[in-house]
Every structure is written in C-alpha cells, then in structure tokens.
Design an enzyme around this catalytic site. Structure first.
Site, PDB file in Angstrom:
ATOM      1  N   HIS A  64     -14.098   0.433  -2.827  1.00  8.21           N
ATOM      2  CA  HIS A  64     -14.948   0.010  -3.101  1.00  8.21           C
ATOM      3  C   HIS A  64     -14.738  -1.646  -3.285  1.00  8.21           C
ATOM      4  O   HIS A  64     -13.784  -2.044  -4.175  1.00  8.21           O
ATOM      5  CB  HIS A  64     -15.728   0.556  -4.666  1.00  8.21           C
ATOM      6  N   LYS A  73     -11.423  -5.828 -11.958  1.00  5.55           N
ATOM      7  CA  LYS A  73     -11.316  -4.941 -12.498  1.00  5.55           C
ATOM      8  C   LYS A  73      -9.830  -4.416 -13.363  1.00  5.55           C
ATOM      9  O   LYS A  73      -8.862  -4.509 -13.313  1.00  5.55           O
ATOM     10  CB  LYS A  73     -11.187  -3.731 -11.977  1.00  5.55           C
ATOM     11  N   TYR A 133     -13.044   1.074 -17.746  1.00  7.41           N
ATOM     12  CA  TYR A 133     -12.680  -0.081 -16.888  1.00  7.41           C
ATOM     13  C   TYR A 133     -14.428  -1.287 -17.201  1.00  7.41           C
ATOM     14  O   TYR A 133     -14.731  -0.844 -17.767  1.00  7.41           O
ATOM     15  CB  TYR A 133     -12.554   0.086 -14.735  1.00  7.41           C
ATOM     16  N   ASP A 172     -18.509   8.181   0.717  1.00  5.11           N
ATOM     17  CA  ASP A 172     -17.088   7.415   1.405  1.00  5.11           C
ATOM     18  C   ASP A 172     -16.562   7.894   2.346  1.00  5.11           C
ATOM     19  O   ASP A 172     -15.882   7.828   2.902  1.00  5.11           O
ATOM     20  CB  ASP A 172     -16.517   7.681  -0.414  1.00  5.11           C
TER      21      ASP A 172
END
Length: 185
Positions: A64, A73, A133, A172
C-alpha cells in the site's frame, strides 16, 4: 547516536533502527523514537498519526501507499513476528521498483523506517502479530494506492509458510501490477 543504531539499506532512504534496551528482573525499557537522535541520523520527520493492527498467521497486508498525501512510516512489532517490505516507487530513483524486506519481531524489537515514495506491506509469520506504526501524514481513504503483492516484476521473496494459505483483503486481491500502474512519486 544516543539510544539508537541506524543501519542503511541498499535502497536509499530505508533504515533499520535498533534501540538500546535496559532490562533487569522486572522487564525492560527502551526508547522507540527520539526526535534529536533521529535528526542527528538525518531523519527529520514529524509524525502526525499512530496506528496499530492485529493479524493472524498467513495474513499479508499490502503493498500500500498514499498517492497525493504520501506517508513516511516508522514500523515495529510488539507481539509476534512479520516480514516487512518496502518497494521503491520514486520515479527518479536508481532503485525504482526494487524491494527490501526485514524481519520485525517482539524479540528483536527492531524498527523499520520507510519514507514517502514507497509501497509498504507485511506478512505475518507468527500465530498473532501486533503491528504498530507512526506516520508522517494523515490517512486519506480516497487516496489509496497499491501494487499486487506477488507482482513478478517486483519479485518480493516473501518467506511464505508451507501449508498456510496467504490471507488477503478483497482489495489486495485486485491490486494492479507495477507495470500497469500509472502512479510514481
């Protein structure tokens, strides 16, 4: 650099980050982020959102990215183990389309920094994984982008577990191949 070791990877901008741990019979303490130490290492980012997910063995999330509101991130695992992957989508990069992966686990306490301009995903190796995260930009659902996890041109070498089906979200399963994608940073 203070409490951290910053290790560069073959892809510019990706860092593996190890933190010093201080422990005794009671447990341990460690810093997971320190603005001054990160700046000294050349990582001058500002986090605006923190996220957590929980997944079971065989779950694969990714690959992604956010198109117009890209996110850097800083990722880590607090329970279990994952194989974490970043794919370079920066159009002028020497490593465009290349990937790098790292094992993140509750045991190694390792972190992975993925800057803006990368697709990101992970595959769960343990029975359960809790993934934490911080990101540098807010999430915008209408801005989602992705590439197919098993794109043969990217050729991520996922450490798939024999006898365990890869579990993907419906979205996905339909992600495009890199060569069919009209998006580059």
């Amino acid at each position: 650099m203070g409490q951290f070791t910053f290790t560069t990877t073959p892809i510019k901008g990706l860092y593996i980050i190890d933190s010093k741990r201080f422990g005794d019979a009671r447990g341990y303490f460690m810093e997971t982020y320190n603005e001054a130490d990160f700046r000294k290492a050349g990582l001058d980012m500002r986090f605006v959102q923190s996220n957590e997910s929980r997944s079971t063995k065989g779950v694969l999330r990714g690959l992604h990215f956010q198109k117009h509101f890209p996110q850097g991130k800083l990722v880590r695992v607090t329970k279990g183990e994952v194989f974490d992957v970043a794919v370079d989508l920066r159009k002028d990069s020497e490593t465009f389309g290349q990937w790098y992966g790292v094992d993140l686990s509750e045991d190694n306490k390792r972190q992975f920094y993925i800057p803006e301009g990368f697709a990101h995903g992970f595959y769960v190796l343990s029975d359960i994984a809790e993934f934490v995260y911080q990101v540098t930009n807010l999430y915008h659902p209408e801005d989602e982008g992705a590439i197919y996890w098993a794109d043969p041109d990217v050729n991520v070498q996922w450490p798939l577990i024999e006898g365990v089906e890869v579990m993907l979200s419906e979205k996905d399963k339909k992600n495009p191949l890199l060569k069919d994608m009209d998006w580059r940073f």
